[in-house]
Design an enzyme around this catalytic site. Sequence first.
Site, PDB file in Angstrom:
ATOM      1  CE  LYS A 172       3.600   6.941  56.008  1.00  0.00           C
ATOM      2  NZ  LYS A 172       4.411   7.650  56.726  1.00  0.00           N
ATOM      3  CB  SER A 213       3.024  10.515  54.023  1.00  0.00           C
ATOM      4  OG  SER A 213       4.204  10.060  54.845  1.00  0.00           O
ATOM      5  CB  SER A 266       5.792  11.638  56.768  1.00  0.00           C
ATOM      6  OG  SER A 266       5.303  12.012  55.714  1.00  0.00           O
TER       7      SER A 266
END
Lengths: 478, 473
Positions: A71, A146, A170
């Site tokens: 990420k 996210s 997330s």
Amino acid sequence: MGLNQQTAAGLIKMINAGTAGAGDIVTDTLQRISDVDKKVGAFIDVAGRKALLKKAEGAKGRLAGIPVALKDNLCEVNRPTTCSSRILKGFKPPYAATVVRKLEDEGAILLGKLNMDEFAFGSSCETSCYGPTRNPWDLDRIPGGSSGGSAAAVAADEAIMALGSDTGGSIRQPASLCGVVGLKPTYGRVSRYGLIAFASSLDQIGPVTKSVEDCALLLGVIAGHDEQDSTSIDTPVPDYTEFLNSDIKGLKAGVPKEYFVKGLDSEVEKAVRSAIDVFKKLGVEIVELSLPHTKYALSTYYIIASAEASSNLARFDGVQYGYRAAGAKDIINMYSSTRSKGFGEEAKRRLMLGTYVLSSGYYEAYYLKASKVRTKIKEDFDRTYERCDFIITPTSPTAAFKIGERTGDPLSMYLSDVYTIPANLAGIPAISIPCGFTGKGLPVGLQILAAAFREDIIIKAAHAFEINTDFHKRRPSL
Amino acid sequence: MKYETNIGLEAHLQLSTKSKAFCSCSTEFGNAPNTQACPVCLGLPGSLPVLNREVPASAIKVALALNCTIADRMKFDRKNYYYPDLPKNFQISQYDKPLARNGFLEIQAEKVVKKIRIKRVHLEEDAGKLFHKEGYSLIDYNRAGTPLLEIVTEPDISSPEEAYTYLTFLKSLLRYLDVSDCNMEEGSLRCDANISLKKKEASGLGIKTELKNMNSFKGVRNALDYEVKRQSAILEEGAEIIQETRLWDADKGLTTSMRSKEEAHDYRYFPEPDLTPFVIDKEVSERIKTDIPELPRAREVRFVSQYHIPEYDASVLTQEKKTADFFEKAVEIYNNPKTISNWIMSDISAVLNERGISIDKVRLSAANLAKMARMLDEGAISTKIAKAILIDMIDKGEAPDVLVREKGLSQISDAGELEGMIALVLKENEKTVKDYKSGKKNALTFLVGQVMKASRGKANPKMVNEILKSKLK
């Protein structure tokens, strides 16, 4: 079948048996990225082919030769790390996150950076400055957020495994919406050093994988005490793969009534109810539970997380690194125009909310009150451990929604995390695993929660479910 | 004056730990800019603070020496404000649960002993330093993250002079504890003040003004002096003081308004989530307590009673621990406290002050000073000889007897040798002898001087005096 379609555990077996080479795995994975990522948009930065092949050649360790993607909020030495925000464009950290160092030590091949909601503020991956990532199951839909890039990349076989971060869901919500496995470990289980903070007291880094087995493998690599993170806990890391293939007969699973209320999509509920039946068949006793403070979790979360974020993100001011607005007249002007232009709408909304709740005169009514409610939510969970070994809930109230569907209505967007937020507030571990599909063919996720540092129970239960179902085997056609 | 002054001081002390408060960068002063900066003290995204365990130990030592109650738990908060020298745009500090509260520091001026109450002592991190150039500014982060201890008094100080005395006593105490250099020029000790005036008969406190930007103890005193005058003049006119923060301009000798109460920052304090609170072990505090040496005030009182030296001597000698240690060591070797005190306070101090160093930074040993005092008392050397050899004792670390021998300076105390010299002097100064005999008693001083000159300063002056007197009868 391309090697990129395998699980990490499968590839490790093949490498050991001599039926796959680390270089071929890298080649197949990079090929897949170049074939489908134009459509999916999971990656925002892919490492160079030559460098990756060179690393694959001599790779040693538990993840030797396994392509893993990160990420965009995890620091890698001298590689762009931007949290999908304009304000961090051009930032290349001079140091590596502890988890990144651990992955490298175990021979993982770091593919590059994955798209996310800007600074992890979002549940749809639409707030990224690079544009949205699309759900591999339906390109008109969001992948969740996210860590949308992490879930989409793994679902689309563009990475064997990925790391995400989870502040309010997330990792789990996008895993659920993309039909993959996502675990948020216990707060303090994995070092946060090098994770660009959203909300320090809630953030945890965790695995996004194609199977529970891979999840256990990756968790074992990244978990552990770190002297560079004061909130990481010094407790031994078991070999999580030992909990695979366990008999879960006689365990008790709690089902909290507050998670099956208005707002829960009927198809999602149906899939989760069938999953509960699978557990029953495996000899698990189902216990009806109540977590009475659940209804306060969302507002509590938005106060605490936004407050911490407003302080954590204050450092992005154009002084030392990242974006600086040109033509400022003075320092105040430089701050305001850098931040006005550098942050997107959702980031600004959360930073203003966070600043407000910490302001003199409002602190007691908001932040302090929320901190007290947080304790109540944690106590809700503490009380259940005498009655059950783990808790089962839906991960998200709905399957993936359409791109743009909720961007105009922040509250409806925030509700996507209503079932995942309590675990962050309580600091307990929770996983999302595939448990079914809607009529439109969209994945549905099941959430399993347990007491702090009982990732072992989660892996036992999740793996037992996985080997008795086929949902995790289905792949989107791209 | 019809107004009563109430002053409170906020001292910021840099703790001289080897590394910074939350990372392992060095705290050394004076190195090239940004050579002591890592991801943590630069506040780079993703970095996390980890408390240096040396820091609470030093802080607790200070708090205990200031007679404070130590908190049960160590808890940090974030103080949020934007400034380019603050890399994270928040400062790790302590807000509602300071490390220690409710202490006092005893001070003494002109025989008056007073207790100044300490309201709180808390830990925080220092910021970097800004250098403003033409059209741009530069930042040096070497100082960012250095541990700071903030020591806040109650508004117990009643004059600018008393504020100065408090700071002198505080500095002396802190140097005894060996926790900081306390060097105001290098910024290791800084001080803000708040001051309010009220009519003597009025209850409570007047409206306070905060003063910043004082760079020395004298600056603190001067700024407060200025404020007393400024505020008295306002009150005299029947006007009201505005609650505000003012900056001291040392060059112009005045204060100017920086911001009013309405413009004050809202620091949005909240608990620092990256540092988990921990229990302060009572045993650890107890152990630190035993590490605290005898403190200056107690030592001063003891010096007066034990060595029978004047209070003034005791206060000067005990201000710096190293000086007091030196004195005691010398007295232990040769028991003449007053002579030793005199030498330390006058000739030795003069050299040290001129060089701006402390007594441990020169080669003079307590044993050699003791030996010199003994030689003086025994008449082996005169004060003049002692003064002549002192500089070599200080710089070369040589023993006084060795120096006297090398330089051929030992005192002539042999009566026969002296008589010979005196006879010669009397012969050459017949007129003066006549003057003396006719009643001019100060003629004797001239004759003694002539003998000393003839002996090149080595004659024992006391014996010369006696022999001359008897010869002139």
